[in-house]
Scaffold this motif. Structure first.
Motif, short mmCIF file in Angstrom:
data_model
loop_
_atom_site.label_atom_id
_atom_site.label_comp_id
_atom_site.label_asym_id
_atom_site.label_seq_id
_atom_site.Cartn_x
_atom_site.Cartn_y
_atom_site.Cartn_z
N MET A 1 -14.08 -10.19 -3.19
CA MET A 1 -13.44 -9.69 -4.33
C MET A 1 -11.99 -9.18 -4.17
N TRP A 2 -10.97 -9.62 -4.82
CA TRP A 2 -9.47 -9.13 -4.87
C TRP A 2 -9.42 -7.95 -5.77
N LEU A 3 -9.20 -6.86 -5.21
CA LEU A 3 -8.89 -5.56 -6.18
C LEU A 3 -7.40 -5.47 -6.18
N VAL A 4 -6.81 -5.71 -7.04
CA VAL A 4 -5.44 -5.67 -7.38
C VAL A 4 -4.91 -4.48 -8.24
N ARG A 5 -4.14 -3.90 -7.75
CA ARG A 5 -3.36 -2.66 -8.51
C ARG A 5 -2.41 -3.05 -9.34
N HIS A 6 -2.22 -2.97 -10.55
CA HIS A 6 -0.95 -3.25 -11.20
C HIS A 6 0.18 -2.61 -10.59
N ARG A 34 4.64 -12.58 -7.61
CA ARG A 34 4.99 -13.86 -6.46
C ARG A 34 4.04 -13.46 -5.33
N ARG A 35 4.07 -12.22 -4.69
CA ARG A 35 3.09 -11.96 -3.76
C ARG A 35 1.56 -12.58 -3.73
N LEU A 36 1.32 -12.04 -5.12
CA LEU A 36 -0.19 -12.43 -5.51
C LEU A 36 -0.51 -13.87 -5.34
N ASP A 37 0.34 -14.33 -6.11
CA ASP A 37 0.32 -16.11 -6.23
C ASP A 37 0.44 -16.77 -4.78
N ALA A 38 1.19 -16.11 -4.05
CA ALA A 38 1.01 -16.65 -2.64
C ALA A 38 -0.21 -16.63 -1.88
N ALA A 39 -0.94 -15.31 -2.21
CA ALA A 39 -2.00 -14.85 -1.35
C ALA A 39 -3.41 -15.63 -1.86
N LEU A 40 -3.31 -15.51 -3.14
CA LEU A 40 -4.74 -15.76 -3.93
C LEU A 40 -5.09 -17.46 -3.72
N PRO A 173 -4.70 0.71 -2.76
CA PRO A 173 -3.44 0.02 -2.58
C PRO A 173 -2.30 0.53 -3.39
N ALA A 174 -1.35 0.44 -2.75
CA ALA A 174 0.06 0.82 -3.58
C ALA A 174 -0.06 -0.13 -4.61
N PRO A 175 0.89 0.52 -5.64
CA PRO A 175 1.28 -0.31 -6.86
C PRO A 175 1.59 -1.75 -6.39
N GLY A 176 1.05 -2.57 -7.01
CA GLY A 176 1.55 -3.98 -6.86
C GLY A 176 0.93 -4.59 -5.66
N GLN A 177 -0.21 -4.01 -5.07
CA GLN A 177 -0.82 -4.46 -3.71
C GLN A 177 -2.35 -4.65 -4.08
N TRP A 178 -3.02 -4.99 -3.05
CA TRP A 178 -4.51 -5.44 -3.31
C TRP A 178 -5.20 -5.25 -2.11
N VAL A 179 -6.56 -5.06 -2.14
CA VAL A 179 -7.36 -4.96 -0.97
C VAL A 179 -8.76 -6.15 -1.38
N CYS A 180 -9.05 -6.55 -0.20
CA CYS A 180 -10.27 -7.53 -0.47
C CYS A 180 -11.55 -6.89 0.07
N VAL A 181 -12.42 -7.28 -0.74
CA VAL A 181 -13.72 -6.43 -0.02
C VAL A 181 -14.80 -7.43 -0.38
N ALA A 182 -15.92 -7.43 0.64
CA ALA A 182 -16.99 -8.30 0.44
C ALA A 182 -18.20 -7.90 -0.58
N LEU A 183 -18.70 -8.51 -1.39
CA LEU A 183 -19.47 -7.96 -2.22
C LEU A 183 -20.91 -8.62 -1.82
N PRO A 184 -21.76 -7.84 -1.96
CA PRO A 184 -23.20 -8.14 -1.24
C PRO A 184 -23.63 -9.51 -2.05
N ASP A 185 -24.47 -10.19 -1.09
CA ASP A 185 -25.10 -11.45 -1.79
C ASP A 185 -26.42 -11.06 -2.28
N THR A 186 -26.30 -11.35 -3.82
CA THR A 186 -27.54 -10.79 -4.58
C THR A 186 -28.54 -12.15 -4.87
#
Length: 189
Positions: A1-6, A34-40, A173-186
């Motif tokens: 899961m990508w958690l993106v801050r505005h 721009r940064r998000l497009d390059a990373a997603l 995350p700072a504004p405009g940044q994100w963090v990726c977290v693993a969701l549990p496998d359900t």
């Protein structure tokens, strides 16, 4: 899961804004897109807070990826509602009210708005939905409080409530940044 801050907002520094519909800075939003497009990854399911600053980043990302399906607008991904504190400089919030929140961090409603427990409840509902929908990568364009709530829940479980402010995640995350977290496998195995 990508958690993106505005992206950074147009609000002056030191102002309390949560549920207020403060716009994001257009230049900062374009740079974040721009940064998000390059990373997603190429494909993902996405949900976006209904607050304008998050919708702006979603729109900027869609402009960069014209074939991208529209996101689901999700009010449960909105920032904590600070009630009467909204749009006040933090220095103008009465010390006694800040102390009352610190004394009952999980259940005090800052400014008469929303408690941390209430924020956790709605974010956990959104997390359960995300984990059940079967999509690979998830992207949420949201706010610092929501990101903290997700991280707290994934670390301590769906019933944990912070006993005090010291147990609430400080990092977001700072504004405009994100963090990726693993969701549990359900999935059942």
């Amino acid at each position: 899961m990508w958690l993106v801050r505005h992206a950074a907002t147009t609000s002056p520094p030191g102002v309390c804004y949560g549920a207020s519909d403060i716009p994001a800075d257009p230049v900062a939003t374009a740079a974040a897109a721009r940064r998000l497009d390059a990373a997603l990854p190429a494909r993902f399911g996405w949900r976006v807070s209904s607050l304008r600053r998050a919708r702006q980043l979603a729109q900027a990302l869609q402009e960069r990826r014209p074939g991208l399906a529209a996101p689901v607008l999700d009010s449960t991904l909105g920032e904590l509602n600070f009630g009467a504190w909204e749009c006040l400089p933090w220095d103008d919030v009465p010390r006694a009210e800040l102390d009352a929140w610190a004394a009952d961090f999980a259940d005090y409603c800052p400014g008469g708005g929303e408690s941390v427990r209430m924020l956790l409840r709605r974010v956990r509902h959104a997390l359960r939905t995300a984990m059940a929908d079967g999509v690979g990568d998830h992207v949420w364009i949201t706010h610092a409080g929501v990101i903290r709530a997700v991280r707290y829940t994934l670390q301590l479980g769906c019933t944990a409530v912070p006993p005090d402010a010291g147990h609430w995640p400080r990092e977001a995350p700072a504004p405009g940044q994100w963090v990726c977290v693993a969701l549990p496998d359900t999935r059942e195995g």
